[in-house]
Design a protein around this motif. Structure first.
Motif, PDB file in Angstrom:
ATOM      1  N   ASP A   1      37.159  52.848  41.098  1.00 40.41           N
ATOM      2  CA  ASP A   1      38.015  51.688  40.920  1.00 40.41           C
ATOM      3  C   ASP A   1      37.522  50.912  39.702  1.00 40.41           C
ATOM      4  O   ASP A   1      36.364  51.062  39.300  1.00 40.41           O
ATOM      5  N   PRO A   2      38.371  50.057  39.148  1.00 39.28           N
ATOM      6  CA  PRO A   2      37.890  49.215  38.043  1.00 39.28           C
ATOM      7  C   PRO A   2      36.643  48.445  38.479  1.00 39.28           C
ATOM      8  O   PRO A   2      36.566  47.964  39.603  1.00 39.28           O
ATOM      9  N   TYR A   3      35.705  48.366  37.598  1.00 40.26           N
ATOM     10  CA  TYR A   3      34.405  47.786  37.904  1.00 40.26           C
ATOM     11  C   TYR A   3      34.408  46.304  37.546  1.00 40.26           C
ATOM     12  O   TYR A   3      34.398  45.945  36.374  1.00 40.26           O
ATOM     13  N   VAL A   4      34.447  45.459  38.558  1.00 37.80           N
ATOM     14  CA  VAL A   4      34.514  44.019  38.365  1.00 37.80           C
ATOM     15  C   VAL A   4      33.115  43.431  38.533  1.00 37.80           C
ATOM     16  O   VAL A   4      32.427  43.726  39.509  1.00 37.80           O
ATOM     17  N   ILE A   5      32.713  42.619  37.577  1.00 37.55           N
ATOM     18  CA  ILE A   5      31.394  41.982  37.607  1.00 37.55           C
ATOM     19  C   ILE A   5      31.567  40.475  37.772  1.00 37.55           C
ATOM     20  O   ILE A   5      32.341  39.861  37.049  1.00 37.55           O
TER      21      ILE A   5
ATOM     22  N   ALA B   1      47.847  53.931  38.050  1.00 34.32           N
ATOM     23  CA  ALA B   1      48.318  52.939  37.085  1.00 34.32           C
ATOM     24  C   ALA B   1      49.767  53.222  36.696  1.00 34.32           C
ATOM     25  O   ALA B   1      50.209  54.376  36.669  1.00 34.32           O
ATOM     26  N   ALA B   2      50.476  52.154  36.400  1.00 31.84           N
ATOM     27  CA  ALA B   2      51.853  52.299  35.930  1.00 31.84           C
ATOM     28  C   ALA B   2      51.844  52.831  34.496  1.00 31.84           C
ATOM     29  O   ALA B   2      50.898  52.566  33.740  1.00 31.84           O
TER      30      ALA B   2
ATOM     31  N   CYS C   1      43.863  50.105  33.808  1.00 31.83           N
ATOM     32  CA  CYS C   1      45.055  50.651  33.150  1.00 31.83           C
ATOM     33  C   CYS C   1      45.056  52.177  33.098  1.00 31.83           C
ATOM     34  O   CYS C   1      46.103  52.780  32.840  1.00 31.83           O
ATOM     35  N   TYR C   2      43.918  52.781  33.317  1.00 27.12           N
ATOM     36  CA  TYR C   2      43.820  54.235  33.220  1.00 27.12           C
ATOM     37  C   TYR C   2      43.436  54.893  34.545  1.00 27.12           C
ATOM     38  O   TYR C   2      42.943  56.011  34.566  1.00 27.12           O
TER      39      TYR C   2
END
Length: 120
Positions: free
Chosen positions: A17-21, A85-86, A80-81
């Motif tokens: 998953d996108p890595y949120v910090i 993703a749309a 986005c990738y």
């Protein structure tokens, strides 16, 4: 973070998953590790998009606002990738990249840092 995610990160594999910090919540050691991880992406994005020191100064890691902006931009890029993703998400990334570059240029200008001088 799951054990699999931790193992994947240890071996340099991308997160699923996108890595949120949340930089505020990191201790000194974790901050250093995350800055190293972010550096790889910043090196890539500055090269790929030919961003100069007026947008991302060499001392970017020493400036909290710049770190926050670059980290958020990386999270957006990762999202986005993703497989789900749309098709329009990469275009959205480029729209937001343009806005982020303006903010980065403004912050860098206010900081007064140059290609060779850090003013921190």
């Amino acid at each position: 973070m799951s054990r699999d995610d931790e193992l994947g990160r240890a071996f340099g594999l991308p997160a699923t998953d996108p890595y949120v910090i949340c930089w505020r919540d990191l201790d000194e050691s974790s901050t250093a590790e995350e800055l190293d991880r972010l550096k790889d992406w910043v090196d890539w994005v500055t090269s790929r998009y030919d961003l100069d020191h007026k947008v991302v100064p060499p001392c970017w890691a020493a400036h909290g606002a710049v770190v926050e902006e670059l980290s958020a931009l990386r999270t957006l890029w990762e999202s986005c990738y993703q497989d789900d993703a749309a098709p329009t998400d990469p275009v959205a990334f480029h729209r937001d990249l343009t806005l982020a570059m303006r903010r980065l240029r403004d912050w860098t200008s206010m900081l007064g840092c140059t290609r060779t001088v850090h003013r921190g």
